[in-house]
Design an enzyme around this catalytic site. Sequence first.
Site, PDB file in Angstrom:
ATOM      1  N   GLU A 177      -3.179 -10.337  -1.192  1.00  0.00           N
ATOM      2  CA  GLU A 177      -4.252 -10.432  -2.199  1.00  0.00           C
ATOM      3  C   GLU A 177      -4.035 -11.620  -3.133  1.00  0.00           C
ATOM      4  O   GLU A 177      -3.921 -11.479  -4.359  1.00  0.00           O
ATOM      5  CB  GLU A 177      -4.327  -9.114  -2.999  1.00  0.00           C
ATOM      6  CG  GLU A 177      -4.684  -7.935  -2.107  1.00  0.00           C
ATOM      7  CD  GLU A 177      -4.762  -6.604  -2.834  1.00  0.00           C
ATOM      8  OE1 GLU A 177      -4.138  -6.461  -3.889  1.00  0.00           O
ATOM      9  OE2 GLU A 177      -5.444  -5.692  -2.339  1.00  0.00           O
ATOM     10  N   GLU A 369      -6.171  -3.364   4.811  1.00  0.00           N
ATOM     11  CA  GLU A 369      -5.957  -2.253   3.877  1.00  0.00           C
ATOM     12  C   GLU A 369      -7.295  -1.599   3.607  1.00  0.00           C
ATOM     13  O   GLU A 369      -8.255  -2.282   3.255  1.00  0.00           O
ATOM     14  CB  GLU A 369      -5.441  -2.730   2.513  1.00  0.00           C
ATOM     15  CG  GLU A 369      -3.986  -2.986   2.439  1.00  0.00           C
ATOM     16  CD  GLU A 369      -3.523  -3.298   1.014  1.00  0.00           C
ATOM     17  OE1 GLU A 369      -4.017  -2.670   0.059  1.00  0.00           O
ATOM     18  OE2 GLU A 369      -2.660  -4.182   0.882  1.00  0.00           O
TER      19      GLU A 369
HETATM   20  C1  BG6 Z   1      -3.868  -3.134  -2.866  1.00  0.00           C
HETATM   21  C2  BG6 Z   1      -2.409  -3.504  -2.761  1.00  0.00           C
HETATM   22  O1  BG6 Z   1      -4.422  -3.817  -3.918  1.00  0.00           O
HETATM   23  O2  BG6 Z   1      -4.186  -1.835  -3.178  1.00  0.00           O
HETATM   24  C3  BG6 Z   1      -1.496  -2.346  -2.428  1.00  0.00           C
HETATM   25  O3  BG6 Z   1      -2.224  -4.526  -1.819  1.00  0.00           O
HETATM   26  C4  BG6 Z   1      -1.919  -1.147  -3.218  1.00  0.00           C
HETATM   27  O4  BG6 Z   1      -0.179  -2.756  -2.680  1.00  0.00           O
HETATM   28  C5  BG6 Z   1      -3.330  -0.772  -2.831  1.00  0.00           C
HETATM   29  O5  BG6 Z   1      -1.068  -0.054  -3.091  1.00  0.00           O
HETATM   30  C6  BG6 Z   1      -3.858   0.451  -3.543  1.00  0.00           C
HETATM   31  O6  BG6 Z   1      -3.768   0.269  -4.911  1.00  0.00           O
HETATM   32  P1  BG6 Z   1      -2.961   1.229  -5.859  1.00  0.00           P
HETATM   33  O7  BG6 Z   1      -2.821   0.510  -7.111  1.00  0.00           O
HETATM   34  O8  BG6 Z   1      -3.776   2.473  -5.970  1.00  0.00           O
HETATM   35  O9  BG6 Z   1      -1.652   1.501  -5.178  1.00  0.00           O
END
Ligand code: BG6
Length: 480
Positions: A177, A369
């Site tokens: 990101e 993701e």
């Molecule tokens: C993404 C990141 O932004 O979101 C991850 O690359 C992260 O590392 C995922 O875990 C979910 O966000 P969060 O803050 O709920 O863990």
Amino acid sequence: MDTSVTPTGFPTTFLWGGATAANQIEGAYCEDGKGLSIQDVMPQGVVGPVTAEPTSDNLKLEAIDFYHRFEEDIASFAELGLKLFRFSIAWSRIYPNGDDDAPNEAGLAFYDRVLDELERHGIEPMITISHYETPLNLARNYGGWMNRRLIDFYHRYARTLFERYGHRVRYWLTFNEINSVLHAPFLSGAIETPKAHLTDQELYQAAHHELVASARATQLAHELAPQAQIGCMILAVPTYPLTPAPADVLAARRTEQVHYAFGDVHCRGRYPGYFLRDLTERGIRLQITEDDRAALSHTVDFVSFSYYASLCATADPSQGEDGGGNVFKGKRNPTLPLSEWGWAIDPTGLRLIANDFWDRWQKPLFIVENGLGAHDTLSDVDGEITVNDPYRIAYLREHLVQVREILRDGVDLRGYAVWSPIDLVSASTAQLSKRYGLIYVDRDDTGTGTLQRYRKQSFHWYRHVIATNGASLDTGGAVD
Ligand code: BG6
């Protein structure tokens, strides 16, 4: 390679995957020569203070202990049917201080073993070189990515990885990101100065250094591991106008452009005009050397992105309710439901952004993701200790239906990785109770628990989706 789309809507080569990051799963924060990373002093994620030293309330120090349990975990990923496993390498396991002359062999050997295990199970690895876990020394003694010297430290680290693993790892991502550096300077850019005290000049210069480092790594990968493919990774946040008023449409477009600029540089090899104009108007004068320009011309082989939520933008900040995701904030879309953490659930947004990225860059895409953070409760279902999580199944199913639409739209989408095959510590809030996994890990926000793993109902559901190459999406994704 047979990329033809089958009757299920997914090509036979589609890479059904799962994704994680080292700092969120490994633990063993000071084992086998690992140095401290920025994560070791962020016990509350981006929402709390940075501590001088690691403190015992920091769940990431032990995380879910993947470091000692990776064999068991990878075996369950194989049972799930994963074709692709995205994980990151902890930079401070390889270069404990970031500026060391030589790498830490014990750290390298750990990832050899992880790769051996993936190979044994026929799972394709995808490595993120830097996922929110810069060595702490580079933050404390160099000012993080504001300092140009980090380009060289990153280059040395990337070289070590390509030399060691380049022959056996096809897919590489340079920075997780990368566009988040403007919004979460410590998490993403190892810049300890609070954002409120940073100037735009400093933030954009740090972003520039990361972009140059990313391009130089791309060049290096092409030289050292010609069979490998290297991509950028962007936090995708489709941004809608809060109203149809042209001023709101323009506000939404400009918000998206701030993100798109990172992809434009990676795919076109130079800064886009709208971005340069914006810098000029804000009085930002980036230091871009001739070498930087030459480096940026090395463009990526593919574009990857994370997708969780969309937002709205308006030209009139007094309008609408505030809304957000983990690092970006904007206006809430009144038409969309929210997750327990207030993120808009918007499967169509995934289709919109994937089409935009494809139309804009014409590079193969990976969704690396996507998933739902939710509270889960263990229960006994027909004699199995599990989590009954229809909410997560519904989220994933709705997004995967859109993935199929994306493929039908003719987008060259190569794979989809759920965040995450297993519970992990949240990046933004550092909680374990914000569970993303298809496998439950017995550990709570106080750090209490056996660390035992339990398959959730979503595990069985996703296994079936993969086994049928997506066909079971049409049956409501029946759990076998
Ligand atoms: C993404 C990141 O932004 O979101 C991850 O690359 C992260 O590392 C995922 O875990 C979910 O966000 P969060 O803050 O709920 O863990």
